[in-house]
Write a protein that holds these residues in place. Structure first.
Motif, short mmCIF file in Angstrom:
data_model
loop_
_atom_site.label_atom_id
_atom_site.label_comp_id
_atom_site.label_asym_id
_atom_site.label_seq_id
_atom_site.Cartn_x
_atom_site.Cartn_y
_atom_site.Cartn_z
N GLY A 1 -0.02 12.14 8.19
CA GLY A 1 -1.09 11.93 9.14
C GLY A 1 -1.01 10.60 9.86
N ASP A 2 -2.05 10.39 10.63
CA ASP A 2 -2.28 9.11 11.28
C ASP A 2 -3.19 8.33 10.34
N TRP A 3 -2.59 7.45 9.57
CA TRP A 3 -3.32 6.70 8.56
C TRP A 3 -4.04 5.49 9.15
N ASN A 4 -3.71 5.12 10.36
CA ASN A 4 -4.36 3.99 11.04
C ASN A 4 -4.34 2.71 10.20
N ILE A 5 -3.30 2.56 9.41
CA ILE A 5 -3.06 1.32 8.66
C ILE A 5 -1.56 1.08 8.64
N ALA A 6 -1.14 -0.07 9.07
CA ALA A 6 0.26 -0.48 8.92
C ALA A 6 0.38 -1.19 7.58
N PRO A 7 1.16 -0.67 6.66
CA PRO A 7 1.13 -1.19 5.29
C PRO A 7 1.66 -2.62 5.12
N ALA A 8 2.62 -3.03 5.95
CA ALA A 8 3.27 -4.32 5.69
C ALA A 8 3.75 -4.94 7.01
N GLU A 9 4.22 -6.17 6.92
CA GLU A 9 4.68 -6.88 8.11
C GLU A 9 5.80 -6.13 8.83
N ALA A 10 6.65 -5.45 8.07
CA ALA A 10 7.75 -4.70 8.68
C ALA A 10 7.27 -3.51 9.50
N ASP A 11 5.99 -3.20 9.41
CA ASP A 11 5.46 -2.00 10.06
C ASP A 11 4.77 -2.31 11.39
N ILE A 12 4.78 -3.56 11.83
CA ILE A 12 4.25 -3.93 13.14
C ILE A 12 5.22 -4.91 13.79
N LYS A 13 5.54 -4.66 15.04
CA LYS A 13 6.45 -5.56 15.75
C LYS A 13 5.84 -6.97 15.83
N ASN A 14 4.56 -7.04 16.22
CA ASN A 14 3.88 -8.33 16.39
C ASN A 14 2.85 -8.50 15.27
N TRP A 15 3.30 -8.59 14.04
CA TRP A 15 2.35 -8.65 12.93
C TRP A 15 1.57 -9.97 12.92
N LYS A 16 2.20 -11.06 13.34
CA LYS A 16 1.49 -12.34 13.34
C LYS A 16 0.30 -12.33 14.29
N GLY A 17 0.43 -11.61 15.40
CA GLY A 17 -0.66 -11.53 16.36
C GLY A 17 -1.72 -10.52 16.01
N ASN A 18 -1.54 -9.80 14.88
CA ASN A 18 -2.49 -8.74 14.51
C ASN A 18 -3.10 -8.94 13.13
N LEU A 19 -3.08 -10.17 12.65
CA LEU A 19 -3.60 -10.43 11.31
C LEU A 19 -5.10 -10.15 11.19
N LYS A 20 -5.82 -10.17 12.31
CA LYS A 20 -7.25 -9.88 12.28
C LYS A 20 -7.59 -8.57 12.98
N SER A 21 -6.57 -7.74 13.19
CA SER A 21 -6.78 -6.48 13.89
C SER A 21 -7.05 -5.34 12.91
N PRO A 22 -7.93 -4.39 13.28
CA PRO A 22 -8.12 -3.21 12.44
C PRO A 22 -6.80 -2.46 12.31
N GLY A 23 -6.52 -2.01 11.10
CA GLY A 23 -5.24 -1.38 10.81
C GLY A 23 -4.26 -2.31 10.14
N PHE A 24 -4.58 -3.63 10.14
CA PHE A 24 -3.71 -4.59 9.46
C PHE A 24 -4.54 -5.63 8.73
N LEU A 25 -5.76 -5.27 8.40
CA LEU A 25 -6.63 -6.18 7.66
C LEU A 25 -6.24 -6.18 6.18
N PRO A 26 -6.48 -7.28 5.49
CA PRO A 26 -6.04 -7.38 4.09
C PRO A 26 -6.54 -6.24 3.21
#
Length: 280
Positions: free
Chosen positions: A169-194
Protein backbone atom coordinates in the motif's frame (compact mmCIF):
# COMPACT_ATOMS: atom_id res chain seq x y z
CA UNK A 1 5.43 -21.17 -9.66
CA UNK A 2 6.07 -17.63 -8.33
CA UNK A 3 3.34 -15.14 -7.55
CA UNK A 4 3.86 -11.52 -8.54
CA UNK A 5 2.25 -8.80 -6.41
CA UNK A 6 2.11 -5.08 -7.18
CA UNK A 7 1.04 -2.12 -5.08
CA UNK A 8 0.16 1.22 -6.65
CA UNK A 9 -1.64 4.38 -5.57
CA UNK A 10 -3.62 5.21 -8.72
CA UNK A 11 -4.46 8.80 -7.66
CA UNK A 12 -8.03 8.39 -8.91
CA UNK A 13 -8.90 5.34 -11.00
CA UNK A 14 -10.90 7.28 -13.59
CA UNK A 15 -8.00 9.63 -14.27
CA UNK A 16 -5.47 6.78 -14.29
CA UNK A 17 -7.17 4.91 -17.12
CA UNK A 18 -7.51 7.96 -19.37
CA UNK A 19 -4.97 8.63 -22.08
CA UNK A 20 -3.28 11.89 -21.08
CA UNK A 21 -1.60 12.52 -24.44
CA UNK A 22 -0.55 10.76 -27.61
CA UNK A 23 2.39 9.10 -25.81
CA UNK A 24 0.51 7.82 -22.77
CA UNK A 25 -2.20 5.20 -22.87
CA UNK A 26 -2.68 5.24 -19.11
CA UNK A 27 -3.19 2.46 -16.64
CA UNK A 28 -5.07 0.14 -18.99
CA UNK A 29 -2.00 -0.19 -21.20
CA UNK A 30 0.12 -0.92 -18.15
CA UNK A 31 -2.38 -3.57 -17.00
CA UNK A 32 -2.22 -5.28 -20.38
CA UNK A 33 1.55 -5.65 -20.05
CA UNK A 34 2.19 -6.30 -16.35
CA UNK A 35 3.22 -9.79 -15.21
CA UNK A 36 1.45 -9.24 -11.89
CA UNK A 37 -0.98 -11.79 -10.52
CA UNK A 38 -2.38 -9.52 -7.80
CA UNK A 39 -2.43 -5.69 -7.77
CA UNK A 40 -3.42 -3.74 -4.68
CA UNK A 41 -4.80 -0.28 -5.40
CA UNK A 42 -5.07 2.84 -3.27
CA UNK A 43 -6.87 6.16 -3.73
CA UNK A 44 -9.40 4.70 -6.14
CA UNK A 45 -11.60 7.71 -5.32
CA UNK A 46 -14.68 6.30 -7.03
CA UNK A 47 -17.82 4.32 -6.34
CA UNK A 48 -17.95 0.60 -7.09
CA UNK A 49 -19.80 1.28 -10.33
CA UNK A 50 -17.45 4.05 -11.43
CA UNK A 51 -14.40 1.88 -10.74
CA UNK A 52 -15.86 -1.12 -12.57
CA UNK A 53 -16.75 1.09 -15.53
CA UNK A 54 -13.25 2.57 -15.64
CA UNK A 55 -11.63 -0.87 -15.53
CA UNK A 56 -14.17 -2.56 -17.83
CA UNK A 57 -11.62 -3.54 -20.53
CA UNK A 58 -9.34 -5.15 -17.94
CA UNK A 59 -12.23 -6.94 -16.25
CA UNK A 60 -13.34 -8.24 -19.63
CA UNK A 61 -9.84 -9.64 -20.05
CA UNK A 62 -10.27 -11.69 -16.88
CA UNK A 63 -9.17 -9.47 -14.00
CA UNK A 64 -11.29 -9.55 -10.83
CA UNK A 65 -11.83 -6.37 -8.78
CA UNK A 66 -12.77 -6.26 -5.13
CA UNK A 67 -12.77 -2.90 -3.39
CA UNK A 68 -14.12 -0.77 -0.61
CA UNK A 69 -15.05 2.84 -1.19
CA UNK A 70 -14.95 5.64 1.34
CA UNK A 71 -18.02 7.09 3.00
CA UNK A 72 -16.50 10.45 2.02
CA UNK A 73 -17.30 10.86 -1.67
CA UNK A 74 -14.26 11.10 -3.93
CA UNK A 75 -11.83 10.24 -1.13
CA UNK A 76 -9.53 7.26 -0.48
CA UNK A 77 -10.85 3.84 -1.52
CA UNK A 78 -8.72 0.69 -1.78
CA UNK A 79 -9.01 -2.48 -3.81
CA UNK A 80 -7.48 -5.72 -5.04
CA UNK A 81 -7.23 -6.62 -8.72
CA UNK A 82 -6.44 -10.28 -9.23
CA UNK A 83 -6.23 -12.75 -12.09
CA UNK A 84 -8.06 -15.36 -9.99
CA UNK A 85 -11.13 -14.68 -7.90
CA UNK A 86 -10.43 -14.40 -4.15
CA UNK A 87 -11.74 -17.13 -1.88
CA UNK A 88 -12.77 -14.52 0.69
CA UNK A 89 -12.68 -10.75 1.17
CA UNK A 90 -12.67 -8.63 4.35
CA UNK A 91 -12.92 -4.86 4.58
CA UNK A 92 -11.48 -2.86 7.43
CA UNK A 93 -9.58 -4.03 10.48
CA UNK A 94 -12.19 -3.71 13.19
CA UNK A 95 -11.96 0.05 13.71
CA UNK A 96 -15.20 1.96 14.35
CA UNK A 97 -13.47 5.15 13.28
CA UNK A 98 -11.63 4.05 10.14
CA UNK A 99 -13.36 1.01 8.63
CA UNK A 100 -15.85 3.09 6.67
CA UNK A 101 -13.23 5.36 5.13
CA UNK A 102 -11.92 3.02 2.44
CA UNK A 103 -8.43 2.51 3.83
CA UNK A 104 -8.00 -1.26 4.15
CA UNK A 105 -9.18 -4.44 2.44
CA UNK A 106 -7.95 -8.05 2.47
CA UNK A 107 -8.36 -10.83 -0.09
CA UNK A 108 -7.62 -14.52 0.50
CA UNK A 109 -6.26 -16.89 -2.14
CA UNK A 110 -5.87 -20.65 -1.90
CA UNK A 111 -3.03 -22.61 -3.49
CA UNK A 112 -1.18 -19.48 -4.63
CA UNK A 113 1.62 -21.55 -6.12
CA UNK A 114 4.32 -20.46 -3.69
CA UNK A 115 6.36 -23.27 -2.14
CA UNK A 116 5.38 -23.87 1.46
CA UNK A 117 2.40 -21.48 1.33
CA UNK A 118 -1.03 -23.08 0.92
CA UNK A 119 -3.07 -20.00 1.76
CA UNK A 120 -2.28 -16.37 1.09
CA UNK A 121 -3.81 -13.09 2.24
CA UNK A 122 -3.01 -9.99 0.20
CA UNK A 123 -4.10 -6.64 1.65
CA UNK A 124 -4.29 -3.08 0.35
CA UNK A 125 -3.61 -0.20 2.74
CA UNK A 126 -3.99 3.54 2.35
CA UNK A 127 -2.58 5.00 5.54
CA UNK A 128 -3.54 8.61 6.39
CA UNK A 129 -1.05 11.23 5.33
CA UNK A 130 -1.27 13.09 8.62
CA UNK A 131 0.33 16.44 9.31
CA UNK A 132 3.05 18.09 11.34
CA UNK A 133 2.51 18.59 15.07
CA UNK A 134 1.29 22.17 14.94
CA UNK A 135 -1.85 23.82 16.33
CA UNK A 136 -3.18 24.28 12.78
CA UNK A 137 -2.69 20.60 11.91
CA UNK A 138 -3.52 19.06 15.28
CA UNK A 139 -6.59 17.15 14.07
CA UNK A 140 -4.81 15.39 11.19
CA UNK A 141 -1.76 14.72 13.37
CA UNK A 142 -3.88 13.04 16.05
CA UNK A 143 -5.95 11.14 13.47
CA UNK A 144 -2.86 9.49 12.04
CA UNK A 145 -1.59 8.61 15.52
CA UNK A 146 -4.91 6.91 16.31
CA UNK A 147 -4.74 4.99 13.04
CA UNK A 148 -1.18 3.87 13.74
CA UNK A 149 -2.12 2.67 17.22
CA UNK A 150 -5.14 0.67 16.05
CA UNK A 151 -3.64 -0.68 12.85
CA UNK A 152 -0.34 -1.57 14.51
CA UNK A 153 -2.18 -3.72 17.03
CA UNK A 154 -4.08 -5.40 14.20
CA UNK A 155 -0.91 -6.13 12.24
CA UNK A 156 0.72 -7.67 15.30
CA UNK A 157 -1.97 -10.32 15.29
CA UNK A 158 -1.79 -10.85 11.53
CA UNK A 159 1.90 -11.64 11.22
CA UNK A 160 2.00 -15.07 12.85
CA UNK A 161 0.97 -18.49 11.63
CA UNK A 162 1.58 -20.53 8.49
CA UNK A 163 -0.66 -18.46 6.22
CA UNK A 164 1.27 -16.16 3.95
CA UNK A 165 0.42 -12.47 4.33
CA UNK A 166 1.47 -9.50 2.20
CA UNK A 167 0.25 -6.00 3.07
CA UNK A 168 0.98 -3.59 0.24
CA UNK A 169 0.00 0.00 0.00
CA UNK A 170 0.67 3.67 0.31
CA UNK A 171 1.99 3.72 3.85
CA UNK A 172 2.64 7.49 3.79
CA UNK A 173 5.76 6.98 5.89
CA UNK A 174 9.33 6.90 4.62
CA UNK A 175 11.04 4.52 7.04
CA UNK A 176 14.62 5.83 6.88
CA UNK A 177 16.95 8.45 5.44
CA UNK A 178 17.61 6.23 2.41
CA UNK A 179 13.92 6.47 1.55
CA UNK A 180 13.82 10.22 0.83
CA UNK A 181 16.07 12.08 -1.58
CA UNK A 182 15.96 15.26 0.55
CA UNK A 183 15.64 13.75 4.02
CA UNK A 184 17.43 16.64 5.75
CA UNK A 185 14.82 19.06 4.44
CA UNK A 186 11.94 16.86 5.60
CA UNK A 187 12.80 16.19 9.23
CA UNK A 188 9.63 18.01 10.33
CA UNK A 189 7.42 16.82 7.47
CA UNK A 190 4.50 14.38 7.89
CA UNK A 191 5.64 10.99 6.70
CA UNK A 192 9.12 11.41 8.16
CA UNK A 193 8.37 12.36 11.74
CA UNK A 194 10.20 10.45 14.48
CA UNK A 195 7.11 8.71 15.88
CA UNK A 196 6.10 7.55 12.38
CA UNK A 197 9.49 6.01 11.65
CA UNK A 198 9.54 4.42 15.10
CA UNK A 199 6.17 2.85 14.34
CA UNK A 200 7.55 1.24 11.18
CA UNK A 201 10.61 0.06 13.09
CA UNK A 202 8.30 -1.56 15.61
CA UNK A 203 6.53 -3.50 12.86
CA UNK A 204 9.85 -4.76 11.54
CA UNK A 205 10.86 -5.84 15.03
CA UNK A 206 7.56 -7.72 15.46
CA UNK A 207 8.13 -10.08 12.53
CA UNK A 208 7.20 -8.14 9.42
CA UNK A 209 9.69 -7.68 6.58
CA UNK A 210 10.01 -4.70 4.24
CA UNK A 211 10.80 -6.96 1.31
CA UNK A 212 12.03 -4.32 -1.15
CA UNK A 213 14.49 -2.92 1.38
CA UNK A 214 15.59 -6.45 2.31
CA UNK A 215 16.26 -7.26 -1.33
CA UNK A 216 18.07 -3.97 -2.02
CA UNK A 217 19.55 -2.88 1.31
CA UNK A 218 22.09 -0.44 -0.08
CA UNK A 219 19.97 1.38 -2.67
CA UNK A 220 18.78 4.95 -2.30
CA UNK A 221 15.02 4.55 -2.56
CA UNK A 222 14.01 3.10 -4.91
CA UNK A 223 11.52 5.97 -4.75
CA UNK A 224 7.87 5.42 -5.65
CA UNK A 225 6.31 8.89 -5.28
CA UNK A 226 7.29 12.23 -6.76
CA UNK A 227 5.47 15.53 -6.59
CA UNK A 228 3.76 16.70 -9.77
CA UNK A 229 5.31 20.11 -9.12
CA UNK A 230 8.68 21.38 -10.28
CA UNK A 231 11.39 18.99 -11.39
CA UNK A 232 10.95 16.38 -8.65
CA UNK A 233 10.35 13.53 -11.09
CA UNK A 234 13.03 14.57 -13.57
CA UNK A 235 15.58 14.84 -10.75
CA UNK A 236 14.34 11.65 -9.06
CA UNK A 237 13.75 13.66 -5.88
CA UNK A 238 11.21 11.23 -4.49
CA UNK A 239 9.99 9.35 -1.46
CA UNK A 240 9.71 5.60 -0.87
CA UNK A 241 6.30 5.44 0.77
CA UNK A 242 4.75 2.61 -1.26
CA UNK A 243 5.97 -0.77 -0.13
CA UNK A 244 5.03 -4.32 0.71
CA UNK A 245 5.33 -5.84 4.14
CA UNK A 246 5.41 -9.64 4.25
CA UNK A 247 5.20 -12.04 7.15
CA UNK A 248 7.84 -14.75 7.59
CA UNK A 249 6.50 -17.36 5.13
CA UNK A 250 6.30 -14.83 2.29
CA UNK A 251 9.43 -12.88 3.18
CA UNK A 252 11.39 -16.12 2.95
CA UNK A 253 10.50 -16.50 -0.74
CA UNK A 254 10.71 -12.87 -1.92
CA UNK A 255 13.12 -13.07 -4.84
CA UNK A 256 12.95 -9.82 -6.82
CA UNK A 257 11.42 -6.36 -6.78
CA UNK A 258 11.13 -3.44 -9.17
CA UNK A 259 9.64 0.05 -9.20
CA UNK A 260 7.99 0.62 -12.56
CA UNK A 261 9.04 4.25 -12.90
CA UNK A 262 7.75 5.93 -16.06
CA UNK A 263 10.40 6.75 -18.65
CA UNK A 264 9.30 10.39 -18.81
CA UNK A 265 7.19 12.88 -16.86
CA UNK A 266 4.41 12.96 -19.45
CA UNK A 267 4.14 9.15 -19.46
CA UNK A 268 2.99 9.03 -15.84
CA UNK A 269 -0.60 8.03 -15.08
CA UNK A 270 -0.23 8.66 -11.34
CA UNK A 271 2.12 10.57 -9.07
CA UNK A 272 3.05 7.14 -7.65
CA UNK A 273 4.78 4.29 -9.51
CA UNK A 274 3.85 0.61 -9.23
CA UNK A 275 6.05 -1.39 -6.85
CA UNK A 276 6.19 -5.06 -7.84
CA UNK A 277 7.59 -8.00 -5.86
CA UNK A 278 8.07 -11.58 -7.04
CA UNK A 279 7.54 -14.24 -4.40
CA UNK A 280 8.89 -17.69 -5.15
Amino acid sequence: MPIVITTVNVNGIRAAVKQRNERNEGMLRWLSETPSDVIVLQEIRASHKQAHDALAPALADGWHLTMTESSVKGHAGVGVLSRSEPAAVRTGFGSPEFDGLGRYVEADFTAPGVDGVDELTVASLYLPKGAADTPQDAAKFEEKKRFLDEFGAYLAGLAGGDRGVVVGGDWNIAPAEADIKNWKGNLKSPGFLPHEREWVAGLLASGWSDVVRDLYPDDAGPYSWWSWRGKAFDNDAGWRIDYQFANAPMAAVASAAVVDRAQAYDLRWSDHAPVTVTFG
